[in-house]
Design a protein around this motif. Sequence first.
Motif, PDB file in Angstrom:
ATOM      1  N   ILE A  66      38.716  42.788  50.875  1.00  0.00           N
ATOM      2  CA  ILE A  66      38.639  41.842  49.748  1.00  0.00           C
ATOM      3  C   ILE A  66      39.371  42.459  48.557  1.00  0.00           C
ATOM      4  O   ILE A  66      39.233  43.661  48.313  1.00  0.00           O
ATOM      5  CB  ILE A  66      37.165  41.608  49.341  1.00  0.00           C
ATOM      6  N   ALA A  67      40.130  41.653  47.823  1.00  0.00           N
ATOM      7  CA  ALA A  67      40.768  42.154  46.593  1.00  0.00           C
ATOM      8  C   ALA A  67      40.303  41.330  45.410  1.00  0.00           C
ATOM      9  O   ALA A  67      40.255  40.101  45.496  1.00  0.00           O
ATOM     10  CB  ALA A  67      42.289  42.067  46.712  1.00  0.00           C
ATOM     11  N   ASP A  68      39.940  42.014  44.330  1.00  0.00           N
ATOM     12  CA  ASP A  68      39.663  41.304  43.072  1.00  0.00           C
ATOM     13  C   ASP A  68      40.799  41.621  42.105  1.00  0.00           C
ATOM     14  O   ASP A  68      40.955  42.767  41.668  1.00  0.00           O
ATOM     15  CB  ASP A  68      38.317  41.738  42.484  1.00  0.00           C
ATOM     16  N   LEU A  69      41.607  40.617  41.804  1.00  0.00           N
ATOM     17  CA  LEU A  69      42.814  40.821  41.005  1.00  0.00           C
ATOM     18  C   LEU A  69      42.529  40.528  39.531  1.00  0.00           C
ATOM     19  O   LEU A  69      42.081  39.435  39.188  1.00  0.00           O
ATOM     20  CB  LEU A  69      43.939  39.917  41.521  1.00  0.00           C
ATOM     21  N   GLY A  70      42.767  41.522  38.684  1.00  0.00           N
ATOM     22  CA  GLY A  70      42.414  41.400  37.263  1.00  0.00           C
ATOM     23  C   GLY A  70      40.918  41.615  37.102  1.00  0.00           C
ATOM     24  O   GLY A  70      40.216  40.824  36.486  1.00  0.00           O
ATOM     25  N   CYS A  71      40.435  42.728  37.660  1.00  0.00           N
ATOM     26  CA  CYS A  71      38.977  42.951  37.762  1.00  0.00           C
ATOM     27  C   CYS A  71      38.366  43.441  36.455  1.00  0.00           C
ATOM     28  O   CYS A  71      37.152  43.358  36.271  1.00  0.00           O
ATOM     29  CB  CYS A  71      38.681  43.964  38.862  1.00  0.00           C
ATOM     30  N   SER A  72      39.184  44.010  35.556  1.00  0.00           N
ATOM     31  CA  SER A  72      38.693  44.642  34.332  1.00  0.00           C
ATOM     32  C   SER A  72      37.770  45.821  34.682  1.00  0.00           C
ATOM     33  O   SER A  72      37.978  46.471  35.708  1.00  0.00           O
ATOM     34  CB  SER A  72      38.012  43.608  33.424  1.00  0.00           C
TER      35      SER A  72
ATOM     36  N   VAL B  42      41.021  37.014  48.799  1.00  0.00           N
ATOM     37  CA  VAL B  42      41.531  37.354  47.465  1.00  0.00           C
ATOM     38  C   VAL B  42      40.732  36.566  46.433  1.00  0.00           C
ATOM     39  O   VAL B  42      40.545  35.353  46.581  1.00  0.00           O
ATOM     40  CB  VAL B  42      43.030  37.016  47.332  1.00  0.00           C
ATOM     41  N   HIS B  43      40.261  37.285  45.430  1.00  0.00           N
ATOM     42  CA  HIS B  43      39.488  36.663  44.347  1.00  0.00           C
ATOM     43  C   HIS B  43      40.137  37.050  43.029  1.00  0.00           C
ATOM     44  O   HIS B  43      40.592  38.185  42.859  1.00  0.00           O
ATOM     45  CB  HIS B  43      38.047  37.199  44.408  1.00  0.00           C
ATOM     46  N   SER B  44      40.212  36.103  42.106  1.00  0.00           N
ATOM     47  CA  SER B  44      40.694  36.447  40.771  1.00  0.00           C
ATOM     48  C   SER B  44      40.011  35.517  39.785  1.00  0.00           C
ATOM     49  O   SER B  44      40.049  34.300  39.955  1.00  0.00           O
ATOM     50  CB  SER B  44      42.219  36.274  40.697  1.00  0.00           C
ATOM     51  N   SER B  45      39.372  36.086  38.785  1.00  0.00           N
ATOM     52  CA  SER B  45      38.696  35.196  37.848  1.00  0.00           C
ATOM     53  C   SER B  45      39.121  35.501  36.417  1.00  0.00           C
ATOM     54  O   SER B  45      39.140  36.650  35.977  1.00  0.00           O
ATOM     55  CB  SER B  45      37.178  35.263  38.040  1.00  0.00           C
ATOM     56  N   TYR B  46      39.497  34.447  35.718  1.00  0.00           N
ATOM     57  CA  TYR B  46      39.893  34.502  34.303  1.00  0.00           C
ATOM     58  C   TYR B  46      40.964  35.557  34.035  1.00  0.00           C
ATOM     59  O   TYR B  46      40.914  36.245  33.017  1.00  0.00           O
ATOM     60  CB  TYR B  46      38.652  34.704  33.417  1.00  0.00           C
TER      61      TYR B  46
END
Length: 246
Positions: free
Chosen positions: A25-31, A110-114
Amino acid sequence: MIDDAIAKKLDLKQISSTVETTFCIADLGCSVGPNTFTAMQNIIDVVQQKYESQDLATHMPEFQVFFNDHSSNDFNTLFSSLLPERPYFATGVPGSFYGWLFPESCLHFVHSSYALQWLSKVPEELLNKNSLAWNKGRVHYTSAPDEVVDAYTAQFAKDLTTFLDTRAKELVVGGLMVLIMSGVPNRIPRSSGPVEMMFDFLGLSLMDMAKEETAQPAELRCLLTEIMMASKPLLWVKNLKKMRKP
Ligand SMILES: C[S@@+](CC[C@H](N)C(=O)[O-])C[C@H]1O[C@@H](n2cnc3c(N)ncnc32)[C@H](O)[C@@H]1O
């Protein structure tokens, strides 16, 4: 909504040959957290439930989470906040999501939030005095001429295309991508959106500072913002099976 997308669209049978032992799993722009930890835990819980509900519990994979953000992100804070009892292996992936981040066909989710409302750069025309899109005296496109909005829109379209093309290669066939983005409903004029209004006020304050000489116009040019609020759905879920060419 993410639970629903996993339940309805994640095709465990199709991806089973690529999962083998590890579900990536990838979180893109995870902060720096903690939102990313909650999101990753939620995705893993729902994927595990899906394995169980499809009598695949004996094939339950291990989970690996790739936390991505710019290399300037505070990854130390992120890593030191990870819960020791988390059900996944954690890896940091520095770099812009507008470029390659992973080998081909290696991600299942792939997950990316805000994060996708951030453009890769300020559109160049905004800084060009000879362009109709020169954005003098503003830091954003709120209250700006249409040429400025068009320049932002074109950059957004270009960036999103790059993002999708790249992810289409990184994701396995049958994998799932969930993108959560800021946006404004079509019917709301761009000068009336709350974020747009905030940028308008920010721009006006900065111009006042320039007039009072507490900030230089050159410094203000650096503050041109790279944020674009698309007037499209807030949650966009796409099954990569449909995006890929056969
Ligand atoms: C508003 S924060 C969202 C953080 C987290 N996803 C959440 O939902 O709370 C946006 C993050 O996206 C990151 N970001 C923006 N553009 C990026 C890019 N091109 N590549 C990687 N990360 C990016 C920023 O550095 C920031 O950490």
